[in-house]
Design a protein around this motif. Structure first.
Motif, mmCIF file in Angstrom:
data_model
loop_
_atom_site.group_PDB
_atom_site.id
_atom_site.type_symbol
_atom_site.label_atom_id
_atom_site.label_comp_id
_atom_site.label_asym_id
_atom_site.label_seq_id
_atom_site.Cartn_x
_atom_site.Cartn_y
_atom_site.Cartn_z
ATOM 1 N N UNK A 88 0.851 -1.181 0.000
ATOM 2 C CA UNK A 88 0.000 0.000 0.000
ATOM 3 C C UNK A 88 0.889 1.234 0.000
ATOM 4 N N UNK A 89 0.390 2.279 -0.597
ATOM 5 C CA UNK A 89 1.111 3.551 -0.624
ATOM 6 C C UNK A 89 0.745 4.384 0.598
ATOM 7 N N UNK A 90 -0.537 4.632 0.809
ATOM 8 C CA UNK A 90 -1.000 5.519 1.876
ATOM 9 C C UNK A 90 -1.820 4.765 2.922
ATOM 10 N N UNK A 91 -2.776 3.979 2.466
ATOM 11 C CA UNK A 91 -3.760 3.384 3.371
ATOM 12 C C UNK A 91 -3.125 2.275 4.205
ATOM 13 N N UNK A 92 -3.392 2.292 5.510
ATOM 14 C CA UNK A 92 -2.963 1.179 6.359
ATOM 15 C C UNK A 92 -3.725 -0.088 5.970
ATOM 16 N N UNK A 93 -3.065 -1.221 5.958
ATOM 17 C CA UNK A 93 -3.754 -2.474 5.585
ATOM 18 C C UNK A 93 -4.493 -3.112 6.760
ATOM 19 N N UNK A 94 -4.835 -2.294 7.752
ATOM 20 C CA UNK A 94 -5.596 -2.775 8.901
ATOM 21 C C UNK A 94 -6.456 -1.607 9.398
ATOM 22 N N UNK A 95 -7.488 -1.868 10.185
ATOM 23 C CA UNK A 95 -8.317 -0.771 10.697
ATOM 24 C C UNK A 95 -7.479 0.224 11.499
ATOM 25 N N UNK A 96 -7.773 1.517 11.308
ATOM 26 C CA UNK A 96 -6.989 2.570 11.953
ATOM 27 C C UNK A 96 -7.601 2.870 13.315
ATOM 28 N N UNK A 97 -6.988 2.331 14.345
ATOM 29 C CA UNK A 97 -7.444 2.492 15.724
ATOM 30 C C UNK A 97 -6.221 2.501 16.625
ATOM 31 N N UNK A 98 -5.388 3.539 16.503
ATOM 32 C CA UNK A 98 -4.101 3.519 17.199
ATOM 33 C C UNK A 98 -4.275 3.471 18.712
ATOM 34 N N UNK A 181 4.054 0.216 16.474
ATOM 35 C CA UNK A 181 5.050 0.813 15.601
ATOM 36 C C UNK A 181 4.635 0.839 14.145
ATOM 37 N N UNK A 182 3.734 -0.044 13.735
ATOM 38 C CA UNK A 182 3.276 -0.049 12.344
ATOM 39 C C UNK A 182 2.597 1.264 11.975
ATOM 40 N N UNK A 183 1.963 1.921 12.954
ATOM 41 C CA UNK A 183 1.333 3.210 12.671
ATOM 42 C C UNK A 183 2.367 4.283 12.316
ATOM 43 N N UNK A 184 3.612 4.069 12.704
ATOM 44 C CA UNK A 184 4.676 5.031 12.416
ATOM 45 C C UNK A 184 5.483 4.644 11.191
ATOM 46 N N UNK A 185 5.063 3.596 10.458
ATOM 47 C CA UNK A 185 5.888 3.057 9.368
ATOM 48 C C UNK A 185 5.062 2.802 8.113
ATOM 49 N N UNK A 186 4.206 3.767 7.781
ATOM 50 C CA UNK A 186 3.348 3.656 6.599
ATOM 51 C C UNK A 186 4.072 4.317 5.424
ATOM 52 N N UNK A 187 5.070 3.632 4.885
ATOM 53 C CA UNK A 187 6.111 4.291 4.097
ATOM 54 C C UNK A 187 6.121 3.966 2.609
ATOM 55 N N UNK A 188 4.960 3.752 1.991
ATOM 56 C CA UNK A 188 4.906 3.537 0.546
ATOM 57 C C UNK A 188 5.873 2.442 0.120
ATOM 58 N N UNK A 189 5.662 1.260 0.633
ATOM 59 C CA UNK A 189 6.527 0.130 0.304
ATOM 60 C C UNK A 189 5.786 -1.157 0.643
ATOM 61 N N UNK A 190 6.386 -2.263 0.255
ATOM 62 C CA UNK A 190 5.825 -3.558 0.639
ATOM 63 C C UNK A 190 5.878 -3.716 2.165
ATOM 64 N N UNK A 191 4.828 -4.264 2.729
ATOM 65 C CA UNK A 191 4.850 -4.686 4.132
ATOM 66 C C UNK A 191 5.482 -6.079 4.158
ATOM 67 N N UNK A 192 6.667 -6.152 4.776
ATOM 68 C CA UNK A 192 7.472 -7.375 4.713
ATOM 69 C C UNK A 192 8.022 -7.686 6.106
ATOM 70 N N UNK A 193 7.349 -8.540 6.875
ATOM 71 C CA UNK A 193 7.823 -8.822 8.233
ATOM 72 C C UNK A 193 9.065 -9.707 8.235
#
Length: 961
Positions: A88-98, A181-193
């Motif tokens: 994803x570029x902008x949108x979090x791939x999970x519900x936004x409820x920090x 920490x995922x809320x601070x790392x929405x960085x226009x890239x693949x999510x790769x754990x």
């Protein structure tokens, strides 16, 4: 926080940065202290949730024989160990409820058993270091919990001296894909754990420093450098033999030095010597400051010819080895790039060692982005919530402390696309207090209240010019507005390199060179993030079944995923070349302009060549004085004569990044007058075997269609206005400009119909009158084909008159026809060797070129219009025996050829979807629409827009062989 939580949150969802770890400190590649890499194959178990916090797997004796294995460093989703990448570029791939994250939280348990190497030192302390884990980790050694951490692309260390043993150590690491920490790392890239950077065990001897800080400033007036090395936790001495320096730590010494710059990366080898450890130092003396509203290094304005760089490899994701890092930087240097923004996190620390060595300016960016809150109007944005501030400060400190000893790092960036907030202000204050000798950057707050320079993404050329004049639109606060106007300006992102493009780079560069305030920018971005895939070739967003994704927006680089340079990189190299080679003020001369900021031209040699109709007539060296930076001169070419004169500036000696003879810059100060193809007239059309013969051409009597030229079958020659839209044609939904790719499709330009109104046989010509238009509208192109001949040569004049209301430009205007598949060899005299379009043609060199039709294709990850050659005087398509067809133009034209139609190209989603057919489709275009960069930046400039207008153009065809 947006919800009320009745129970304590588990550690991976609380907002703290972690627990149990050591304070951050400098990274260095080695010393005489012991170290042991823990990289390798680890036992691995994947669980679908994080609910089970059972730590029994961390105990000695746990039976993990039934587990699989993964390579560390690495991402488990790229190793067949479960799960899949998601983009994803902008949108979090999970519900936004920090700071909460989903119950479905893939969790990877990692286990390694190891012994200390023979000879491991006794005494002192041991430190376990993690250089990168996404997104949160909890760590045990020999059953004892060490702590936990967040901050995926930052270092974390634990003291383990009282836990580690000589044999049978069990290191256990639990990694959660999602955390606060995922809320601070929405960085226009693949999510790769995964554990994607190194794990190292470090011995810390008694008497070794806890940390150190190298201060190495340069006084450009005196030509001296001042060195002072702070040393925390130990006394010691600083030795720099090349400078005769032997001083105590924390003591300043001033000596004559050669300064470090990106053009002249002079490093001095030194050593920090303490009772417990000897640490090698590589010291570069330089001073960075804003003076008179301009960023200056060592007293001189710098111009950033930069790129943004994500860490990426098509097979290993963000696990990038040392060879690949060096390869990236060598490619940058070879393409005249002098700066890197480490988007959007600090890179592997070894990358900065290479920047020091090879010479690049670096904006080091913090591991921070909260872009997914933008669509929520920034509600609950962590950077404006004081409860998150400790995590933000922790991230800033881990970046600065790790990277503070690199000469290449001249600017700290607080992060990317986080909106604005108190947390950013706190970060800026901490960074400036810790390191006042570097500048602070952040683009997302237009007030610029926390930073030292004004930064923007993707402004138009017109806005950049206003900014250059310090006449941009005012900010609401007069004091902040005045402060911002006094600042230097950079574009931290511009020239969006997605697919074919970006267009308009030359026009930006002219503004950078015209206005002192405009100090360049950083093209987005370095490499396409296509993941190697058995079916798609390279996969992008959506190819792994993601619920939310942003498609091929992840493929927006100057390199293809396999690190092959794209035409965009070749163009950028030419646009930003540090030496300008132009026609002089009088005939037979060439102007040489030194555009370097620091280097004279003594490291370059100049060579000239003279070609006539693409054939080399003469060549030799050109004597050019060693011009100082920004100086220029005019030099006479060695002899006169018509034709094409090319002058190249090449390396005079081997460099660390290229060999002698590498071309740094080139120009064609004289290209000769264009000689149009002689008219083909005089032959009479004749009826024969149900067709019409005119010179070397055979036509269908009913339709007037050319069916043969000499011995070569020809099919479907007719007007063509369609191209498979580029990513920049399609544009981005948030862009204010017209998205022409969509408008073209709405009008129906991809499905034009060709109605024959008349076939007229004249005394010396064959004329076919047609109406070319899409179904469903009354807008079209009145088109006439007039054929003439003189013997075997066949002339064609195409006249086009638009009718109806044309509210959009045309994609192209020319003719297309098909030849049998055997005619797959191409030769032409014109621009090359690679593709070019009206606003991407700076790197198109006039000459004679030859390659296969297959080699003419540009392999964009998502197929689209590509492969045009500019300024073509003539082009040939031939078979293996050299027989075929030649086309010449009344004026220079655009030439492309491919083994599929534009329509087939348009429907392909990935490279393997393109299958060669039985026809070579040839495009001879009178004009093309420009490219622009509207996939994220501005659209096509007005001068490159192809508006429908009454037009005529001509070609002359003849058999070859």
């Amino acid at each position: 926080m947006s919800r009320t939580h009745t129970h304590p949150l588990p550690w991976y969802m609380d907002v703290s940065p972690g627990s149990g770890g050591l304070p951050p400190r400098s990274w260095y590649a080695g010393s005489d202290a012991g170290r042991m890499s823990l990289n390798g194959d680890w036992r691995f178990r994947l669980s679908p949730t994080a609910s089970a916090e059972d730590a029994s797997f961390a105990q000695s004796g746990f039976d993990a024989s039934g587990w699989g294995t993964v390579a560390v460093p690495g991402h488990w989703v790229l190793q067949g160990a479960g799960g899949a990448p998601a983009y994803t570029n902008v949108v979090y791939p999970f519900p936004v409820d920090p700071p909460l994250v989903p119950t479905e939280n893939p969790t990877g348990d990692h286990l390694l058993t190891f012994d200390l190497p023979t000879g491991w030192p006794e005494g002192g302390e041991c430190v376990l270091r993690f250089d990168g884990v996404e997104s949160a980790a909890r760590v045990w050694l020999n059953g004892e919990e060490l702590g936990d951490f967040k901050g995926s692309r930052l270092p974390h260390e634990f003291a383990v001296g009282g836990v580690v043993r000589a044999e049978g150590n069990v290191l256990a690491v639990r990694v959660h894909q999602w955390s606060s920490g995922s809320y601070l790392e929405d960085q226009d890239q693949w999510w790769l754990p995964g554990i994607f950077r190194d794990i190292t065990l470090l011995h810390r001897p008694d008497g070794a420093p806890r940390d150190f800080f190298v201060h190495a400033g340069y006084d450009h007036r005196a030509g001296t450098g001042t060195l002072r090395v702070e040393c925390d936790g130990a006394d010691g001495r600083v030795l720099v033999p090349g400078l005769g320096v032997d001083v105590a730590t924390d003591e300043a010494v001033t000596v004559p030095v050669e300064p470090w710059t990106a053009e002249t990366p002079r490093l001095y080898d030194g050593e920090l010597v303490t009772a417990g450890e000897r640490i090698p130092l590589r010291i570069g003396f330089r001073t960075v400051a804003v003076e008179d509203g301009v960023v200056k290094v060592n007293g001189r304005r710098v111009l950033f010819r930069g790129v943004n760089r994500h860490e990426f490899h098509p097979e290993t994701g963000r696990t990038v080895d040392a060879h690949t890092m060096r390869r990236d930087l060598v490619l940058m240097k070879r393409h005249n790039i002098n700066a890197v923004r480490t988007s959007h996190y600090p890179p592997h620390p070894a990358f900065l060692d290479l920047c020091d060595e090879l010479g690049l300016w670096v904006i080091d960016e913090c591991d921070l982005e909260t872009h997914g809150f933008v669509d929520l109007e920034w509600r609950n944005n962590p950077v404006d919530d004081e409860r998150w501030t400790p995590a933000l400060l922790d991230r800033a400190a881990r970046m600065v402390e790790r990277d503070k000893n690199h000469a290449s790092v001249i600017i700290w960036s607080l992060g990317n696309e986080c909106g604005s907030g108190r947390g950013l202000t706190a970060m800026a204050e901490w960074v400036k207090g810790r390191d006042p000798d570097r500048l602070v950057h952040y683009e997302g707050d237009l007030s610029c209240k926390d930073v030292d320079l004004y930064s923007r993404m993707y402004p138009t050329h017109a806005e950049v010019e206003l900014i250059g004049k310090r006449a941009e639109d005012p900010w609401s606060d007069p004091a902040l507005d005045a402060r911002r106007r006094a600042m230097p300006f950079i574009m931290c992102e511009y020239g969006h390199a997605m697919g074919n493009g970006p267009g308009g780079l030359s026009e930006y560069q002219r503004l950078f060179e015209q206005y002192e305030r405009c100090q360049g920018g950083f093209v987005w971005e370095w490499i396409d993030h296509g993941i190697a895939h058995p079916e798609h070739g390279f996969a992008y967003g959506g190819d792994f079944g993601e619920e939310l994704h942003d498609g091929n927006f992840v493929c927006d680089g100057l390199l293809f995923p396999d690190r092959t340079p794209s035409p965009g990189l070749i163009e950028y190299k030419k646009v930003v070349e540090p030496v300008r080679i132009e026609a002089g003020t009088s005939a037979g001369t060439v102007r040489i302009v030194n555009g370097y900021d620091f280097a004279d031209l003594g490291h370059l040699e100049f060579v000239w060549s003279h070609e006539v109709d693409g054939e080399l007539r003469a060549s030799g060296p050109l004597t050019v004085p060693g011009l100082a930076p920004k100086a220029q001169t005019e030099v006479a070419l060695p002899e006169g004569g018509e034709g094409v004169w090319t002058v190249r500036a090449v390396l005079a000696e081997d460099a660390a990044w290229a060999g002698r003879g590498h071309v740094v810059a080139w120009g064609q100060p004289a290209v000769g007058a264009v000689v149009p193809a002689a008219a083909a007239v005089g032959s009479r059309p004749e009826a024969a075997d149900g067709g019409i013969v005119l010179g070397g051409g055979v036509f269908d009597a009913a339709t007037g269609a050319l069916v043969r030229l000499g011995d070569v079958p020809v099919q479907a020659l007719r007007l063509d206005v369609w191209r498979a839209p580029t990513d920049n044609d399609n544009g981005a939904a948030w862009q204010p400009d017209e998205r022409y790719g969509l408008r073209w499709r709405e009008l129906g330009l991809h499905r034009m119909r060709h109605r024959i109104d008349a076939v007229e046989v004249g005394e010396d010509s064959l004329t076919v009158r047609t109406w070319v238009a899409p179904a469903g509208v009354d807008t079209g192109l009145r088109t006439e084909y007039r054929w003439t001949a003189d013997g075997e040569r066949l002339g064609l004049t195409v006249s086009v008159a638009p009718e109806g209301e044309w509210r959009v430009p045309l994609p192209r205007l020319g003719i297309r026809f098909g030849l049998p598949a055997a005619y797959g060899g191409a030769r032409w005299f014109g621009g090359g060797p690679g593709e070019a379009y009206p606003d991407t043609r700076a790197a198109s060199m006039l000459g004679r070129w030859e390659m296969s039709v297959d080699a003419m294709q540009t392999p964009y990850v998502r197929p689209q219009e590509n492969g045009a050659r500019a300024d073509v005087r003539w082009a040939e398509l031939t078979d293996g025996d050299g027989a075929g067809v030649r086309a010449g133009g009344g004026t220079p034209f655009w030439f492309s050829a491919r083994r599929w139609t534009s329509e087939q190209l348009d429907t392909a989603g990935h490279r393997p979807d393109l299958v060669a057919g039985e026809t070579v489709w040839v495009h001879l275009d009178h004009a093309l629409q420009g490219i622009g960069s509207q996939s994220c930046g501005p659209g096509v400039l007005p001068e490159y827009r192809l508006d429908a207008a009454e037009t005529a153009f001509s070609f002359v065809f003849s058999p070859v062989g």
